[in-house]
Design a protein around this motif. Sequence first.
Motif, PDB file in Angstrom:
ATOM      1  N   GLN A  24      43.305 118.293  50.108  1.00 25.28           N
ATOM      2  CA  GLN A  24      43.014 119.176  48.965  1.00 25.28           C
ATOM      3  C   GLN A  24      43.459 118.532  47.651  1.00 25.28           C
ATOM      4  O   GLN A  24      42.763 118.635  46.647  1.00 25.28           O
ATOM      5  CB  GLN A  24      43.684 120.533  49.165  1.00 25.28           C
ATOM      6  N   ASP A  25      44.593 117.848  47.703  1.00 21.93           N
ATOM      7  CA  ASP A  25      45.054 117.144  46.496  1.00 21.93           C
ATOM      8  C   ASP A  25      44.068 116.052  46.090  1.00 21.93           C
ATOM      9  O   ASP A  25      44.004 115.656  44.934  1.00 21.93           O
ATOM     10  CB  ASP A  25      46.444 116.525  46.725  1.00 21.93           C
ATOM     11  N   LEU A  26      43.309 115.571  47.086  1.00 20.31           N
ATOM     12  CA  LEU A  26      42.291 114.549  46.812  1.00 20.31           C
ATOM     13  C   LEU A  26      40.959 115.187  46.421  1.00 20.31           C
ATOM     14  O   LEU A  26      39.938 114.511  46.361  1.00 20.31           O
ATOM     15  CB  LEU A  26      42.116 113.640  48.041  1.00 20.31           C
ATOM     16  N   GLY A  27      40.976 116.503  46.185  1.00 14.99           N
ATOM     17  CA  GLY A  27      39.768 117.178  45.707  1.00 14.99           C
ATOM     18  C   GLY A  27      38.833 117.613  46.811  1.00 14.99           C
ATOM     19  O   GLY A  27      37.669 117.944  46.563  1.00 14.99           O
ATOM     20  N   ARG A  28      39.328 117.595  48.058  1.00  9.33           N
ATOM     21  CA  ARG A  28      38.487 117.980  49.175  1.00  9.33           C
ATOM     22  C   ARG A  28      38.949 119.313  49.751  1.00  9.33           C
ATOM     23  O   ARG A  28      39.769 119.995  49.146  1.00  9.33           O
ATOM     24  CB  ARG A  28      38.509 116.860  50.221  1.00  9.33           C
ATOM     25  N   ASP A  29      38.410 119.656  50.919  1.00 17.58           N
ATOM     26  CA  ASP A  29      38.708 120.968  51.488  1.00 17.58           C
ATOM     27  C   ASP A  29      39.907 120.925  52.428  1.00 17.58           C
ATOM     28  O   ASP A  29      40.345 119.864  52.860  1.00 17.58           O
ATOM     29  CB  ASP A  29      37.497 121.494  52.264  1.00 17.58           C
ATOM     30  N   GLU A  30      40.361 122.117  52.783  1.00 14.70           N
ATOM     31  CA  GLU A  30      41.381 122.270  53.809  1.00 14.70           C
ATOM     32  C   GLU A  30      40.872 121.667  55.117  1.00 14.70           C
ATOM     33  O   GLU A  30      39.672 121.669  55.372  1.00 14.70           O
ATOM     34  CB  GLU A  30      41.643 123.767  54.001  1.00 14.70           C
ATOM     35  N   MET A  31      41.784 121.163  55.950  1.00  9.77           N
ATOM     36  CA  MET A  31      41.378 120.595  57.239  1.00  9.77           C
ATOM     37  C   MET A  31      41.847 121.511  58.374  1.00  9.77           C
ATOM     38  O   MET A  31      43.031 121.538  58.700  1.00  9.77           O
ATOM     39  CB  MET A  31      41.976 119.193  57.408  1.00  9.77           C
ATOM     40  N   PRO A  32      40.927 122.259  58.962  1.00 12.00           N
ATOM     41  CA  PRO A  32      41.324 123.143  60.062  1.00 12.00           C
ATOM     42  C   PRO A  32      41.680 122.350  61.322  1.00 12.00           C
ATOM     43  O   PRO A  32      41.367 121.161  61.434  1.00 12.00           O
ATOM     44  CB  PRO A  32      40.082 124.012  60.296  1.00 12.00           C
ATOM     45  N   VAL A  33      42.346 123.049  62.240  1.00  7.78           N
ATOM     46  CA  VAL A  33      42.783 122.419  63.482  1.00  7.78           C
ATOM     47  C   VAL A  33      41.612 122.329  64.462  1.00  7.78           C
ATOM     48  O   VAL A  33      40.952 123.325  64.745  1.00  7.78           O
ATOM     49  CB  VAL A  33      43.931 123.234  64.117  1.00  7.78           C
ATOM     50  N   LEU A  34      41.393 121.132  64.966  1.00  6.35           N
ATOM     51  CA  LEU A  34      40.301 120.898  65.912  1.00  6.35           C
ATOM     52  C   LEU A  34      40.654 121.462  67.287  1.00  6.35           C
ATOM     53  O   LEU A  34      41.780 121.316  67.744  1.00  6.35           O
ATOM     54  CB  LEU A  34      40.055 119.392  66.028  1.00  6.35           C
ATOM     55  N   ASP A  35      39.691 122.079  67.927  1.00  5.48           N
ATOM     56  CA  ASP A  35      39.899 122.575  69.282  1.00  5.48           C
ATOM     57  C   ASP A  35      40.155 121.389  70.221  1.00  5.48           C
ATOM     58  O   ASP A  35      39.402 120.424  70.239  1.00  5.48           O
ATOM     59  CB  ASP A  35      38.659 123.344  69.738  1.00  5.48           C
TER      60      ASP A  35
END
Length: 438
Positions: free
Chosen positions: A370-381
């Motif tokens: 997010q600090d890099l201007g991207r989205d949150e990274m959800p946890v992969l199943d």
Amino acid sequence: MTRVNILDWILLCPFLLVPAFACQASQTLDENETAIVAWSEAHTGEAIELLERLVNINSGSLNQQGVKDVGAILRTQLDSLGFETRWVDMPVDMERGGHLFGEHRGDRGKKLLLIGHLDTVFEADDAFQTFSREGSNATGPGVEDMKSGDVIIIYALKALQHAGVLDGAQIMVAFTGDEESSGKPLSVSRKDLIEAGQWADVALGFEPGIERDGKEWATISRRSSSNWCLEVTGKQAHSAGIFNEQTGAGAIFEAARILNGFYAEVRGEQYLTFNAGTILGGTEVDADCTTPEGRTFGKTNVVPNRVVVRGAMRTISQQQLDRAREAMRAVVARNLPVTDASITFEDSYPAMAPTEGNRQLRNMLSQINQDLGRDEMPVLDASVRGAADISFVAPYTDGLAGMGAYGKGGHTPNESLDLDSIPIAIQRAAILIYRLSR
Ligand SMILES: [Zn+2]
């Protein structure tokens, strides 16, 4: 997903009449992190050149010289970064090339273990041998899994060095030479890796990252992978007497009962799967628990005396594995008349369980994204990924896997990599290392 060129924002923001949120990304990075971003953007071409060199050297797991040649190039890179490097030879009869380890001694922050591998599934006689590129798409053996991950490790370290923040960091790099087909016994082929895991506070695995459904995903767990083998005996007799007191049920009915029992009683927990891969039964069964092939002979009018079933299982944790093994043993023990059965389990890849420590690392990584201007990274199943070398150290240290770039078709002749995903992977890794080693 839109790829924000962070450097552009950082340079242009002060001069643009844009809403404040658009410039927010740059404000959350400190000056060292900003330098890491700028340096990695400017050196992506150089990273791709290194990737091309590595991919063009065949390093199938059984091609020992190729594995050593790839290792030699990476060793030079680590040496130039001030790492103390060593090549770990494997015993000759193991027929594997060995591993490259490098250590950067320091005195601050977490002890970090970065994991890559030198080998690929494509052996020297495979038709798929060379790197080729069309625009931002590259194909080649190992371009995704995982020579790109190796390059990302090197360039993340270079970015840290350039920003002047590598000094003092405690980092161990492990490039194994037999991830795709590990040398046996594992107690020898994974000894150095496990010791590094016992040393580390945090392990980062640089196998390919996962981008799907418009999201970038964080890997905090991988399931264990191990084998089981069921051996059943019965009394050979004329089939006219089957089910009577002297003859009993025969080995094949007993094997069928056990497999059905696994299906009915052991199956069902989330993340627990088990597969029966081969089955041989009859009166002259030439099969064992380790060989993938065998022969059998039997007659329809003779009660069979032997069955061998080989299978595999996957679990999310050691506890789940223990629980499943116990349940399988209980099913096996309830023998039909005049039969006997035993099950043996072979340890292979332990589980990387979704621990609290791993979740905290995910939070850090997601914040960096997010600090890099991207989205949150959800946890992969966890069910979508197989086991990897990071699994061997997971019992000893917190960890994140899937730190690499994005590609597809791994282990196939269509293996490819999105070259545009290299700089962001370098930035995420370098900034995570930086924040962990402060
Ligand atoms: Zn791999």
